[in-house]
Design an enzyme around this catalytic site. Structure first.
Site, PDB file in Angstrom:
ATOM      1  N   SER A  89     -17.849  42.105  -3.634  1.00  0.00           N
ATOM      2  CA  SER A  89     -19.066  42.070  -4.413  1.00  0.00           C
ATOM      3  C   SER A  89     -20.206  42.769  -3.689  1.00  0.00           C
ATOM      4  CB  SER A  89     -19.390  40.609  -4.744  1.00  0.00           C
ATOM      5  OG  SER A  89     -20.249  40.532  -5.832  1.00  0.00           O
ATOM      6  N   ASP A 102     -12.187  42.197 -13.895  1.00  0.00           N
ATOM      7  CA  ASP A 102     -13.599  41.974 -13.577  1.00  0.00           C
ATOM      8  C   ASP A 102     -14.478  42.900 -14.407  1.00  0.00           C
ATOM      9  OD1 ASP A 102     -15.943  41.174 -12.270  1.00  0.00           O
ATOM     10  OD2 ASP A 102     -15.681  42.649 -10.665  1.00  0.00           O
ATOM     11  N   HIS A 116     -12.941  39.209 -10.568  1.00  0.00           N
ATOM     12  CA  HIS A 116     -13.860  39.569  -9.487  1.00  0.00           C
ATOM     13  C   HIS A 116     -13.363  39.055  -8.139  1.00  0.00           C
ATOM     14  CE1 HIS A 116     -17.782  40.893  -8.079  1.00  0.00           C
ATOM     15  NE2 HIS A 116     -17.984  39.729  -7.504  1.00  0.00           N
TER      16      HIS A 116
END
Length: 553
Positions: free
Chosen positions: A276, A467, A529
Site C-alpha cells: 500500500s 484490489d 489489497h
C-alpha cells in the site's frame, strides 16, 4: 461509511487497512487527549498547515486558480483541518529493558580501512538515537512459543519520537535464514495489523485468542514488524510526522542499532517488504540505506505489494478496474464510468504539476481532486475498495475481524508483555493520514527512486488482482513505463504463468509473472489489497521463492 460529495476522501488511496471513507474533520476531544507534558505540542500539531501558509507568497496565478477550482468543485474539502494529536503514554524505566543500545556509542566506533585510515564503522547520524530491547516470553502470549522474539522502541531523543517494533525469529533456521522488515501503509496504519491479519505467526480469533498460522512469512525468514511513522500503533511522539523522507532516517537508525545488538543477524540477507503506502516508504527507506556505503545492513531486495508509487500512471487505471476491465465484473454503471474518463485528463494534469514542483501547493489539490473524482464514485457504492468482489463490512476498516486484533492488543497483559508505553492501540491513525496529505507527500513521484535501486538490488512489485485501491492494472502499467537501464528488455518481456512448485498443489496456477534484470512484476490471482490474507498459500509460495533468488540475478 458513505462518502459526502463535500468531503475530502483522504483515507482512500493506499492504506493496507484504512477506511475507504474518511471525513476530514477535527477528532472529538482532540485537545483533551494530547500529552500535556509537551510544551510545543500546539505548534507541532499544526506544523504541516503552518508550512503551507509559509509558502503562500510563492503561489503563482496558475496554482491559485487550481486551489480555487478544487474549492469550487468540492466545497468543504478543506474545512476543519486538524493535525495529529499526541498519544498518552507512560515511559517504562530503563530497568525494564534487557538491552539499551546507545546510538552515540555506535557513532563513536572507529575502524581502520584498507588504506590504514580511521573511519567510522557505520555511516549516518546516530547520536540522537537509542534502541531499547526486551525479550518477549512467547509462552505468555501463545504466539509461536518455540520462536525467539524481541520487542521494544527506537528512541529519537532529539525529536521526541519513539517507534515500536516486534521481532520474530525464523521457524526454520534463524542462524542462516534471511531477515525481513515488514511495513504496512496508510499512511498511519500499524504493521501489527499485517502481523495478525496477514503474514505473521498468528491471527486472532473471535475468542480473542491467537490462532497458529502455517503460512507465516517467518516460516523461512526472521521478520521485524515496525509501527511507523510515530503515533501509529504502539509508537508515539509529542510531535507530528508528515512526510516519508523524515521516516527514512528513523528506519535506518533502527536497523543499524538492531543489527549492532544482534550481530548474528547482520551478515544474513536482509529484505524490506510492505504494501500500500509502503509504495512510498520502501523506495525512500531503501535509498537511505544504500546511501550509506559503510553500513551493517545487508540489503538484498525490496518487495512492494499493491503499492501506490506512481500516481500519474496508476490513477489512470481506477476507471478500468471499477468498470470491468480488470478481470472482474464492473462495479459502476456506464454513465459513472464516462464521468471518470472525463475527469482523468484534469487529474493527470494536476499530478504532473505536482511531479514538476513537488510542492505541497500543487500536490495537495491534485490529491483532493483526483481522490474525489476517481475514487469517490467507487466508494459511494459501498463496495470494498480493497476487494472488488466484496461489500465493505460494517467496520470502519471494511474488515470486521480487524476488531479482534485491536481488542487483543489493547489487553493489559499483552501490552505489558510487549513493553508497550501508550495507553491504547489503534489499527490506523487517520490524523497521520491527514498530515501526509497536507504535506503533499501523497502524490509525490516516489517511482523516481526506483531506477537507482535497480542499479544495486532486485525489486519485486506484486499485486493481488481483486484490489481496487492500488490495483494490478496500475502497478503493471507503472512498472512497464518506468525509465531505467533495463527498460527495453523488461517492456519486451511477456507475462508467464506462475505456478506452485514445491508442495501437494504443484502445478496450480496462482498468478502471472514477468521478470527482466532486477525488476519483477507479479499478478496474484484472487488476492485483494492484502494478498497474504486472501491467498496465504500463494503468498508464502512466491515470497519463499523470491527470497531464495529465483527471479533475481
Amino acid at each position: 461509511m458513505r462518502v459526502l460529495s463535500t468531503t475530502l476522501l483522504i483515507g482512500a488511496a493506499a492504506a493496507a487497512v484504512s477506511p475507504p471513507q474518511q471525513v476530514l474533520q477535527a477528532p472529538e476531544e482532540a485537545v483533551e487527549n494530547t500529552h500535556k507534558s509537551s510544551p510545543s505540542l500546539a505548534e507541532s500539531l499544526s506544523q504541516p498547515l503552518r508550512e503551507l501558509k509559509e509558502e503562500l507568497k510563492l503561489l503563482t496565478n496558475e496554482v491559485e486558480e487550481v486551489w480555487e477550482e478544487v474549492s469550487n468543485i468540492f466545497p468543504g474539502a478543506l474545512d476543519n483541518i486538524f493535525f495529529s494529536s499526541a498519544k498518552k503514554h507512560t515511559r517504562r524505566p530503563d530497568s525494564h529493558w534487557d538491552h539499551i543500545i546507545r546510538g552515540s556509542d555506535v557513532q563513536n566506533i572507529w575502524v581502520e580501512n584498507e588504506n590504514g585510515e580511521k573511519e567510522r564503522e557505520v555511516g549516518g547520524r546516530l547520536e540522537a538515537f537509542d534502541l531499547r530491547v526486551k525479550a518477549v516470553d512467547p509462552s505468555s502470549l501463545g504466539i509461536d512459543p518455540d520462536v525467539k522474539q524481541y520487542s521494544g522502541y527506537l528512541d529519537d531523543n532529539e525529536n521526541d519520537k519513539h517507534l515500536f517494533y516486534w521481532f520474530f525469529e525464523s521457524r526454520n533456521d534463524p542462524k542462516t535464514d534471511p531477515v525481513v522488515l515488514w511495513l504496512n501503509g496508510g499512511p498511519g496504519c500499524s504493521s501489527l495489523t499485517g502481523l495478525f491479519f496477514e503474514l505473521g505467526p498468528s491471527s486472532i480469533g473471535k475468542n480473542i485468542k491467537p490462532i497458529y498460522n502455517p503460512y507465516s512469512w517467518n516460516s523461512n525468514t526472521s521478520v521485524i514488524f515496525l509501527d511507523q511513522p510515530v503515533n501509529v500503533g504502539f509508537s508515539y511522539s509529542g510531535n507530528s510526522v508528515s512526510e516519508t523522507s523524515a521516516a527514512a532516517k528513523d528506519v535506518y537508525a533502527l536497523l543499524t542499532l538492531f543489527f549492532k545488538q544482534f550481530p548474528e543477524y547482520s551478515s544474513q540477507d536482509f529484505h524490506i517488504a510492505g504494501e500500500s503506502y509502503a509504495g512510498h516508504y520502501i523506495p525512500s527507506f531503501a535509498s537511505e540505506i544504500l546511501s550509506h556505503k559503510k553500513r551493517n545492513i545487508n540489503l538484498k531486495s525490496v518487495l512492494i505489494g499493491n503499492g501506490l508509487t506512481d500516481g500519474l500512471t496508476q490513477y489512470e487505471y481506477y476507471r478500468p478496474m471499477a468498470c470491468g476491465d480488470g478481470g472482474y465484473p464492473a462495479v459502476l454503471d456506464e454513465t459513472t464510468c464516462r464521468s471518470m474518463d472525463n475527469a482523468l485528463g484534469r487529474c493527470q494534469s494536476m499530478i504532473q504539476s505536482c511531479y514538476d514542483s513537488e510542492s505541497a501547493w500543487t500536490c495537495v489539490p491534485a490529491s483532493i481532486y483526483c481522490n474525489n473524482a476517481l475514487l469517490g464514485p467507487y466508494q459511494r457504492t459501498g463496495q470494498n475498495v480493497y476487494d472488488v468482489r466484496k461489500p465493505c463490512e460494517d467496520s470502519s476498516l471494511c474488515y470486521a475481524d480487524l476488531e479482534y486484533v485491536s481488542t487483543y492488543l489493547n489487553q493489559a497483559e499483552v501490552m505489558k508483555a510487549l513493553g508497550a508505553e501508550v495507553d491504547s492501540f489503534d489499527s490506523c491513525n487517520f490524523d497521520i493520514n491527514r498530515n501526509f496529505l497536507f504535506k503533499g507527500d501523497w502524490m509525490k513521484p516516489f517511482h523516481k527512486l526506483v531506477p537507482g535501486l535497480l542499479e544495486e538490488i532486485p525489486v519485486l512489485i506484486y499485486a493481488g488482482d481483486a484490489d481496487f485501491i492500488c490495483n494490478w492494472l496500475g502497478n503493471k502499467a507503472w512498472t512497464d513505463a518506468l525509465e531505467w537501464a533495463g527498460h527495453e528488455e523488461y517492456a519486451a518481456t511477456e507475462l508467464e504463468d506462475l505456478e506452485i512448485v514445491d508442495n501437494k498443489h504443484k502445478g496450480k496456477k496462482i498468478g502471472q509473472v514477468k521478470s527482466s534484470g532486477n525488476l519483477t512484476f507479479m499478478r496474484l490471482f484472487g488476492g485483494g489489497h492484502m494478498v497474504p490474507y486472501d491467498q496465504p498459500e500463494a503468498s508464502l509460495e512466491f515470497f519463499n521463492r523470491w527470497i531464495g533468488g529465483e527471479w533475481t540475478k
